[in-house]
Design a protein around this motif. Structure first.
Motif, PDB file in Angstrom:
ATOM      1  N   MET A 131       0.845  -1.195   0.000  1.00  0.00           N
ATOM      2  CA  MET A 131       0.000   0.000   0.000  1.00  0.00           C
ATOM      3  C   MET A 131       0.878   1.243   0.000  1.00  0.00           C
ATOM      4  N   ASP A 132       0.362   2.298  -0.599  1.00  0.00           N
ATOM      5  CA  ASP A 132       1.029   3.597  -0.516  1.00  0.00           C
ATOM      6  C   ASP A 132       0.612   4.325   0.749  1.00  0.00           C
ATOM      7  N   SER A 133      -0.627   4.116   1.156  1.00  0.00           N
ATOM      8  CA  SER A 133      -1.179   4.806   2.320  1.00  0.00           C
ATOM      9  C   SER A 133      -2.356   4.005   2.848  1.00  0.00           C
ATOM     10  N   VAL A 134      -2.636   4.141   4.124  1.00  0.00           N
ATOM     11  CA  VAL A 134      -3.811   3.468   4.675  1.00  0.00           C
ATOM     12  C   VAL A 134      -5.087   4.163   4.219  1.00  0.00           C
ATOM     13  N   LEU A 135      -4.948   5.333   3.642  1.00  0.00           N
ATOM     14  CA  LEU A 135      -6.101   6.097   3.159  1.00  0.00           C
ATOM     15  C   LEU A 135      -6.190   6.085   1.638  1.00  0.00           C
ATOM     16  N   GLU A 136      -5.570   5.121   0.980  1.00  0.00           N
ATOM     17  CA  GLU A 136      -5.504   5.160  -0.474  1.00  0.00           C
ATOM     18  C   GLU A 136      -6.851   4.926  -1.145  1.00  0.00           C
ATOM     19  N   ASP A 137      -7.842   4.431  -0.405  1.00  0.00           N
ATOM     20  CA  ASP A 137      -9.159   4.230  -1.003  1.00  0.00           C
ATOM     21  C   ASP A 137     -10.061   5.452  -0.829  1.00  0.00           C
ATOM     22  N   ARG A 138      -9.553   6.521  -0.248  1.00  0.00           N
ATOM     23  CA  ARG A 138     -10.339   7.744  -0.020  1.00  0.00           C
ATOM     24  C   ARG A 138      -9.810   8.881  -0.885  1.00  0.00           C
ATOM     25  N   CYS A 139     -10.690   9.798  -1.193  1.00  0.00           N
ATOM     26  CA  CYS A 139     -10.292  11.008  -1.899  1.00  0.00           C
ATOM     27  C   CYS A 139      -9.890  12.041  -0.845  1.00  0.00           C
ATOM     28  N   LEU A 140      -8.650  12.465  -0.881  1.00  0.00           N
ATOM     29  CA  LEU A 140      -8.163  13.428   0.096  1.00  0.00           C
ATOM     30  C   LEU A 140      -8.144  14.819  -0.530  1.00  0.00           C
ATOM     31  N   TYR A 141      -8.806  15.750   0.132  1.00  0.00           N
ATOM     32  CA  TYR A 141      -8.884  17.105  -0.379  1.00  0.00           C
ATOM     33  C   TYR A 141      -7.842  17.972   0.313  1.00  0.00           C
ATOM     34  N   LEU A 142      -7.212  18.832  -0.463  1.00  0.00           N
ATOM     35  CA  LEU A 142      -6.220  19.741   0.083  1.00  0.00           C
ATOM     36  C   LEU A 142      -6.903  21.008   0.558  1.00  0.00           C
ATOM     37  N   ARG A 143      -6.456  21.513   1.682  1.00  0.00           N
ATOM     38  CA  ARG A 143      -6.989  22.782   2.179  1.00  0.00           C
ATOM     39  C   ARG A 143      -6.176  23.922   1.588  1.00  0.00           C
ATOM     40  N   GLU A 144      -6.728  25.102   1.661  1.00  0.00           N
ATOM     41  CA  GLU A 144      -6.002  26.275   1.210  1.00  0.00           C
ATOM     42  C   GLU A 144      -4.826  26.521   2.138  1.00  0.00           C
ATOM     43  N   ASP A 145      -3.714  26.913   1.590  1.00  0.00           N
ATOM     44  CA  ASP A 145      -2.524  27.198   2.387  1.00  0.00           C
ATOM     45  C   ASP A 145      -2.443  28.708   2.590  1.00  0.00           C
ATOM     46  N   ASP A 146      -3.089  29.173   3.642  1.00  0.00           N
ATOM     47  CA  ASP A 146      -3.121  30.597   3.939  1.00  0.00           C
ATOM     48  C   ASP A 146      -1.962  30.957   4.857  1.00  0.00           C
ATOM     49  N   VAL A 147      -1.067  31.797   4.384  1.00  0.00           N
ATOM     50  CA  VAL A 147       0.064  32.246   5.187  1.00  0.00           C
ATOM     51  C   VAL A 147      -0.420  33.363   6.105  1.00  0.00           C
ATOM     52  N   THR A 148      -0.241  33.171   7.414  1.00  0.00           N
ATOM     53  CA  THR A 148      -0.723  34.176   8.368  1.00  0.00           C
ATOM     54  C   THR A 148       0.410  35.026   8.926  1.00  0.00           C
ATOM     55  N   GLU A 149       1.627  34.527   8.854  1.00  0.00           N
ATOM     56  CA  GLU A 149       2.777  35.315   9.288  1.00  0.00           C
ATOM     57  C   GLU A 149       3.993  34.881   8.492  1.00  0.00           C
ATOM     58  N   GLY A 150       5.030  35.671   8.528  1.00  0.00           N
ATOM     59  CA  GLY A 150       6.207  35.321   7.754  1.00  0.00           C
ATOM     60  C   GLY A 150       7.296  36.351   7.936  1.00  0.00           C
ATOM     61  N   ASN A 151       8.237  36.338   7.011  1.00  0.00           N
ATOM     62  CA  ASN A 151       9.386  37.236   7.072  1.00  0.00           C
ATOM     63  C   ASN A 151      10.100  37.136   8.425  1.00  0.00           C
ATOM     64  N   CYS A 152      10.316  35.897   8.885  1.00  0.00           N
ATOM     65  CA  CYS A 152      10.983  35.702  10.178  1.00  0.00           C
ATOM     66  C   CYS A 152      12.275  34.904  10.009  1.00  0.00           C
ATOM     67  N   THR A 153      12.869  34.958   8.832  1.00  0.00           N
ATOM     68  CA  THR A 153      14.080  34.191   8.541  1.00  0.00           C
ATOM     69  C   THR A 153      15.203  34.532   9.509  1.00  0.00           C
ATOM     70  N   LYS A 154      15.427  35.808   9.746  1.00  0.00           N
ATOM     71  CA  LYS A 154      16.520  36.224  10.628  1.00  0.00           C
ATOM     72  C   LYS A 154      16.316  35.694  12.044  1.00  0.00           C
ATOM     73  N   GLU A 155      15.094  35.750  12.540  1.00  0.00           N
ATOM     74  CA  GLU A 155      14.811  35.254  13.890  1.00  0.00           C
ATOM     75  C   GLU A 155      15.012  33.744  13.982  1.00  0.00           C
ATOM     76  N   LEU A 156      14.574  33.016  12.951  1.00  0.00           N
ATOM     77  CA  LEU A 156      14.737  31.566  12.961  1.00  0.00           C
ATOM     78  C   LEU A 156      16.197  31.159  12.884  1.00  0.00           C
ATOM     79  N   LEU A 157      16.974  31.838  12.062  1.00  0.00           N
ATOM     80  CA  LEU A 157      18.381  31.492  11.912  1.00  0.00           C
ATOM     81  C   LEU A 157      19.204  31.815  13.153  1.00  0.00           C
TER      82      LEU A 157
END
Length: 108
Positions: A49-75
């Protein structure tokens, strides 16, 4: 089943896990014994099997970015970085040499 120094070295580099002490080696040996039980399971006629959910249709949700531009803080969390990337081990986690690990394997 005993763990050889070469296998231990290979696993440490793959998993980025430190097995420097006898407790770590013992834990690894117990995990290997547990995994060996899988060889006893009869899987004849079982399709992979590829996945235990391979018999279901999986829908993707919208990828809404709520924050960002934090590269310097993360590094700032990185011990070592190149340009704007974290450096993975051996840069961050120094692993012991084979000779140092050999003593742990002999005692287990």
């Amino acid at each position: 089943q005993k763990v050889s120094v070469e296998v231990l070295d290979h696993l440490e580099h793959l998993a980025l896990v430190d097995f420097r002490d006898s407790e770590g080696v013992e834990r690894l040996q117990k995990e290997m014994e547990f995994a060996d039980q899988l060889h006893e399971v009869n899987t004849d006629g079982v399709e992979p099997m590829d996945s235990v959910l391979e018999d279901r249709c999986l829908y993707l949700r919208e990828d809404d970015v709520t924050e960002g531009n934090c590269t310097k803080e993360l590094l700032q969390n990185a011990r070592e970085k190149v340009e704007e990337y974290f450096v993975a081990p051996p840069g961050n986690i120094p692993l012991p040499k084979l000779e140092e690990r050999d003593t742990f394997l002999q005692g287990s």
